[in-house]
Design a protein around this motif. Structure first.
Motif, PDB file in Angstrom:
ATOM      1  N   TYR B   3     -24.490  -6.752  17.875  1.00 61.30           N
ATOM      2  CA  TYR B   3     -23.279  -5.973  17.559  1.00 61.30           C
ATOM      3  C   TYR B   3     -23.579  -4.780  16.648  1.00 61.30           C
ATOM      4  O   TYR B   3     -22.944  -3.760  16.710  1.00 61.30           O
ATOM      5  N   ASN B   8     -19.433   1.172  14.842  1.00 60.35           N
ATOM      6  CA  ASN B   8     -18.006   0.857  14.783  1.00 60.35           C
ATOM      7  C   ASN B   8     -17.203   2.147  14.758  1.00 60.35           C
ATOM      8  O   ASN B   8     -17.753   3.242  14.749  1.00 60.35           O
ATOM      9  N   ARG B   9     -15.877   1.997  14.704  1.00 57.53           N
ATOM     10  CA  ARG B   9     -15.053   3.195  14.863  1.00 57.53           C
ATOM     11  C   ARG B   9     -15.201   4.141  13.670  1.00 57.53           C
ATOM     12  O   ARG B   9     -15.059   5.349  13.801  1.00 57.53           O
ATOM     13  N   TRP B  10     -15.525   3.603  12.495  1.00 63.17           N
ATOM     14  CA  TRP B  10     -15.733   4.485  11.339  1.00 63.17           C
ATOM     15  C   TRP B  10     -16.986   5.315  11.532  1.00 63.17           C
ATOM     16  O   TRP B  10     -17.018   6.492  11.198  1.00 63.17           O
ATOM     17  N   GLU B  11     -18.017   4.666  12.035  1.00 63.65           N
ATOM     18  CA  GLU B  11     -19.276   5.373  12.264  1.00 63.65           C
ATOM     19  C   GLU B  11     -19.087   6.453  13.329  1.00 63.65           C
ATOM     20  O   GLU B  11     -19.565   7.590  13.178  1.00 63.65           O
ATOM     21  N   GLY B  13     -16.278   7.854  14.068  1.00 56.94           N
ATOM     22  CA  GLY B  13     -15.430   8.894  13.471  1.00 56.94           C
ATOM     23  C   GLY B  13     -16.230   9.835  12.598  1.00 56.94           C
ATOM     24  O   GLY B  13     -15.991  11.050  12.583  1.00 56.94           O
ATOM     25  N   LYS B  14     -17.198   9.266  11.894  1.00 60.46           N
ATOM     26  CA  LYS B  14     -18.031  10.081  11.017  1.00 60.46           C
ATOM     27  C   LYS B  14     -18.824  11.118  11.830  1.00 60.46           C
ATOM     28  O   LYS B  14     -18.917  12.289  11.468  1.00 60.46           O
ATOM     29  N   TRP B  15     -19.355  10.658  12.939  1.00 58.63           N
ATOM     30  CA  TRP B  15     -20.132  11.559  13.795  1.00 58.63           C
ATOM     31  C   TRP B  15     -19.245  12.654  14.374  1.00 58.63           C
ATOM     32  O   TRP B  15     -19.600  13.829  14.390  1.00 58.63           O
ATOM     33  N   ALA B  17     -16.379  13.715  13.261  1.00 57.10           N
ATOM     34  CA  ALA B  17     -15.928  14.649  12.217  1.00 57.10           C
ATOM     35  C   ALA B  17     -17.053  15.585  11.801  1.00 57.10           C
ATOM     36  O   ALA B  17     -16.819  16.765  11.512  1.00 57.10           O
ATOM     37  N   THR B  18     -18.280  15.071  11.775  1.00 53.99           N
ATOM     38  CA  THR B  18     -19.414  15.921  11.385  1.00 53.99           C
ATOM     39  C   THR B  18     -19.631  17.027  12.401  1.00 53.99           C
ATOM     40  O   THR B  18     -19.795  18.203  12.044  1.00 53.99           O
ATOM     41  N   ALA B  21     -16.864  19.484  12.018  1.00 52.83           N
ATOM     42  CA  ALA B  21     -16.978  20.340  10.821  1.00 52.83           C
ATOM     43  C   ALA B  21     -18.034  21.411  11.027  1.00 52.83           C
ATOM     44  O   ALA B  21     -17.817  22.590  10.702  1.00 52.83           O
ATOM     45  N   ILE B  22     -19.178  21.006  11.584  1.00 53.12           N
ATOM     46  CA  ILE B  22     -20.238  21.996  11.821  1.00 53.12           C
ATOM     47  C   ILE B  22     -19.782  23.021  12.849  1.00 53.12           C
ATOM     48  O   ILE B  22     -19.991  24.225  12.696  1.00 53.12           O
ATOM     49  N   ALA B  25     -17.425  25.422  11.289  1.00 54.65           N
ATOM     50  CA  ALA B  25     -18.141  26.379  10.432  1.00 54.65           C
ATOM     51  C   ALA B  25     -18.835  27.447  11.272  1.00 54.65           C
ATOM     52  O   ALA B  25     -18.786  28.641  10.948  1.00 54.65           O
ATOM     53  N   TRP B  28     -16.199  29.731  12.764  1.00 55.90           N
ATOM     54  CA  TRP B  28     -15.645  30.606  11.709  1.00 55.90           C
ATOM     55  C   TRP B  28     -16.614  31.724  11.344  1.00 55.90           C
ATOM     56  O   TRP B  28     -16.240  32.883  11.217  1.00 55.90           O
ATOM     57  N   TRP B  29     -17.872  31.351  11.224  1.00 60.40           N
ATOM     58  CA  TRP B  29     -18.880  32.349  10.869  1.00 60.40           C
ATOM     59  C   TRP B  29     -19.045  33.369  12.001  1.00 60.40           C
ATOM     60  O   TRP B  29     -19.115  34.572  11.777  1.00 60.40           O
TER      61      TRP B  29
END
Lengths: 328, 489
Positions: B3, B8-11, B13-15, B17-18, B21-22, B25, B28-29
């Motif tokens: 397992y 998991n869903r947090w992991e 989500g982290k990816w 969101a990362t 975000a990149i 950026a 925007w640049w």
């Protein structure tokens, strides 16, 4: 990382480094800026050194993520990395603030500064949560399990409860009498039912396995229908989905659940009371899983801000470096 | 039991969101720099000042790529200054140095004082006092100053950290002139004195144009009224305000058509004095001109006197000329006329010395009797030699607030030489100081930084001397080159 009084000695060196570093940075900046027409900025000698140090530390800070992903790397213990991450992270605040010359600059540097502020604030928030939540979890979630296995364990509990109810009431488990079809591997093969229930003995609380002999079906059929209906209509849904389900809403609160099972017990004969107690215990487990989910969310939710914005910060930092060197 | 291999869903989500975000950026640049957004707005700490707005998006007009522009930057230490960036500045501005013998090592980079990117309204001339006091603080040499002006250090403009004005405390030139008398109606200070028996009325001004001018300035219609001068009768910021347009022989050459308005126009005999102090006196054999030398005056007087003699005694023309005189011998007839002419010219010179030239001027005595050379008045046209003062900015303030001594005061000496009517530092400090006081009696509040009064590049004469040599760019640009910030490479 939990920073307890007992472990303060292991942080002392870092704290001294932080304080001494901050004082040195402020001293060098003030000594250089004394008598100058404007505050030294990022291109001034101290500002440039602060910027280089700050960006190097930020890169190191960001490197914690891959370091965690590949735990087999033999480059210092995880604790050491975490301590360095925390205290060097604090040190970047004076470095970057003095590097900026107390000015937000243009849009790029303003965005960088805002990102930096959010990353630092979210890190502080995460550190604060890490001091509180694990302790709370230890107290309030004795049935804690691996977070990613909560759904699996909940299904397991459901099937255990389903077996118990079937054994008590003589209900036949088929497609119309189950809320969650079980895979072949999970089919009951013995005459015994093993239920993982929570027990409290003195100061010790935890999850134990209860082995129960299936009871005979000497209970009146009307009463058995009450047990079946209750399981399929309320308890089963709650065991499977917890606080997210509407059918088991009355079981979300411990008080309401106690009242519910007391009422159920009154409607059932004595021989079914132990089954009701077991169901009650499984529902308590499910509530703890829900609480664990919430706490897990708090404990890891800040990372959804901290990590992505750190990545954006690092990316834009390189743009800032290139532009600053071109136009310094 | 695998397992842990699936996030998991947090992991997850982290990816997600990362990456988001990149991506944000980067977008925007990219949009910020490539798709039309001004680069200066994106990278620079602020917009360029209004005079540099043409180059808002032309970074290379001022920035030499990878070369430092700020003289306090680490890059300038490495490169030994901001020479490349200064060259860019001097494409348009070749600012003269602070003083003529200033070495390159002593010259700070342009950006050490003139910092841009502080907004459209920001002034490049407004800088922190530290830009000046970092040098002027140790430059202070008490031995070179008199006791009155000695201060421990020049660090800011106040009574304890700035010396008293020295330019205005000096003797005001060599001229007999009394502001007090000239501010009196009819110029009557002491009516008992002989030369003041007859008060000055407008009717006594012979020149009609001058009479009209002074009557109009005073709002007077009666020619027999006493002449009453105002400050503005003699001191104006622009030549057209003298009301001389209707006068004959308006001295246009000494009243330029356009003025900056910061300084009062210079006082000239023809414009301010001639109306009352006319030089064509009836007792003189000839009219003389202002600024003539004694020799020129004497020649003019001889000519006038000779003309008078010949005109009044035409029989002189009929007399037989004597033969050529021997050395050191004059013929009798010539001696007679010469003596008469000499006597007439000598009397005229005495009259000039006492009642005309000598009324205002001092003389340099010589061995030769008669009219002596006049001592140059040496009145400064600009009193503040090392600072600037803008009368236009102070036009709302009554002249008396700063020049109280120039007003009529019977107890005051007639001769301005004994004191300067220029204000002291305390007068300026009433406003040019940190704001203080109460609502009903405010004090201070006006700028009091060094650059408010002082200029760096060759002081107040940036276009003179060393300024004139270096001010103009070496290479003149056409409009296209100018807009690009310099000639094409």
């Amino acid at each position: 990382m939990l920073i307890r009084r007992q472990e303060l000695s292991s942080h002392l060196g870092w704290i001294v480094l932080l304080v001494a570093g901050t004082v040195t940075i402020a001293g060098v900046y003030c000594a250089y800026g004394m008598g100058r027409p404007r505050l030294p900025g990022g291109s001034s000698p101290p500002g440039m050194v602060f910027g280089i140090l700050g960006s190097a530390i930020m890169l190191f800070e960001f490197f914690l993520w891959p370091r965690k992903k590949v735990r087999t790397w033999r480059i210092g213990s995880a604790k050491l990395w975490m301590r360095a991450h925390i205290w060097l992270g604090f040190l970047t605040v004076p470095l970057i603030v003095f590097h900026s010359g107390f000015s937000m600059g243009g849009q790029l540097s303003s965005v960088l500064m805002v990102l930096f502020g959010i990353v630092i604030a979210s890190g502080l928030f995460g550190l604060f949560l890490q001091q509180i939540l694990p302790r709370l979890m230890l107290e309030h979630v004795p049935a804690e399990t691996i977070y990613s296995q909560i759904d699996h364990v909940s299904r397991q509990n459901y099937w255990d409860a389903e077996d118990l109810v079937a054994a008590t009431s003589g209900m036949v488990i088929d497609a119309s009498h189950t809320l969650q079809a079980r895979p072949v591997a999970e089919a009951r093969t013995s005459d015994y039912i093993v239920v993982g229930a929570q027990r409290t003995e003195g100061n010790v609380r935890g999850k134990v396995l209860q082995t129960q002999v299936p009871t005979s079906t000497s209970v009146p059929s009307e009463a058995l229908n009450v047990l079946n209906d209750s399981f399929l209509g309320t308890v089963g849904h709650f065991l499977l989905h917890g606080r997210r389900c509407r059918e088991g809403a009355e079981l979300k609160s411990p008080l309401a659940a106690a009242a519910y099972f007391d009422n159920l017990r009154l409607m059932l004969p004595q021989s079914a009371h132990e089954t009701v107690e077991t169901l009650k215990s499984l529902c308590e487990q499910r509530r703890q899983f829900d609480l664990q989910c919430r706490m897990h969310g708090w404990l890891h939710g800040w990372l959804l801000v901290h990590v992505p914005l750190s990545a954006a910060l690092i990316g834009l930092m390189f743009v800032h470096i290139l532009v600053a060197l071109k136009y310094w | 039991m695998d397992y842990f291999k699936s996030p998991n869903r947090w992991e997850r989500g982290k990816w997600i969101a990362t990456v988001a975000a990149i991506g944000t950026a980067v977008i925007w640049w990219t949009f910020g720099t490539l798709l039309g957004k001004p680069k200066s707005e994106f990278y620079a700490p602020g917009k360029l000042t209004s005079v540099h707005q043409t180059w808002e998006n032309q970074c290379s007009a001022c920035h030499a790529g990878l070369h430092a522009i700020r003289d306090d930057s680490l890059g300038s230490r490495w490169e030994g200054g901001t020479l490349d960036a200064d060259d860019k500045c001097q494409t348009c501005h070749r600012g003269p140095p602070h003083f003529a013998k200033q070495s390159a090592a002593e010259s700070p980079g342009c950006s050490s004082c003139h910092q841009d990117h502080r907004g459209v309204q920001a002034s490049l001339l407004k800088m922190d006092d530290a830009a000046c006091t970092r040098c002027h603080h140790p430059l202070h040499r008490p031995a070179e100053r008199n006791a009155e002006t000695t201060k421990p250090a020049i660090t800011r403009f106040d009574a304890t950290h700035h010396p008293e004005f020295q330019s205005t405390s000096q003797a005001p030139g060599r001229l007999k002139f009394s502001h007090s008398i000239h501010m009196l109606a009819g110029f009557m200070q002491n009516p008992g004195k002989e030369w003041e028996k007859k008060p000055w009325t407008y009717a006594r001004i012979d020149d009609r144009g001058q009479r009209t001018r002074y009557m109009a300035a005073a709002g007077q219609k009666d020619e027999n009224a006493l002449v009453q001068l105002q400050c503005s009768s003699c001191h104006q910021l622009d030549g057209s305000d003298f009301g001389t347009s209707r006068m004959t022989g308006t001295p246009a050459a000494i009243l330029p058509p356009q003025q900056s308005g910061s300084h009062m126009l210079p006082i000239t005999f023809e414009n301010q004095c001639q109306a009352c102090h006319a030089l064509d006196r009836p007792n003189l054999p000839a009219a003389i001109q202002h600024r003539q030398t004694p020799a020129e005056i004497r020649l003019a007087l001889y000519r006038g006197a000779a003309h008078d003699y010949l005109h009044n005694s035409p029989d002189l023309l009929e007399q037989v000329m004597a033969p050529m005189p021997l050395p050191n011998h004059r013929p009798p007839i010539s001696r007679t006329v010469s003596t008469a002419l000499d006597e007439r010219v000598a009397a005229a010179e005495i009259s000039l010395s006492q009642d005309v030239c000598g009324k205002c001027h001092y003389f340099q005595p010589t061995q030769r009797p008669g009219l002596w050379p006049v001592v140059p008045p040496q009145l400064p046209q600009v009193w503040f030699q090392h600072a600037k003062f803008d009368h236009r900015a102070h036009r709302a303030v009554d002249c008396r607030q700063c020049h109280e001594g120039a007003y009529s005061d019977p107890s005051r000496a007639f001769d301005d030489r004994k004191s300067s009517y220029m204000p002291k530092m305390a007068t300026c400090l009433q406003c040019h100081a940190p704001p203080s006081g109460k609502e009903d009696k405010p004090s201070g509040g006006a700028r009091f930084d060094c650059a408010e009064c002082h200029r760096y590049h060759n002081g107040e004469n940036r276009m003179a001397g060393v300024g004139a040599q270096i001010e103009s760019p070496a290479h003149k640009l056409n409009v296209g080159e100018f807009q690009r910030g310099g000639p094409q490479d």
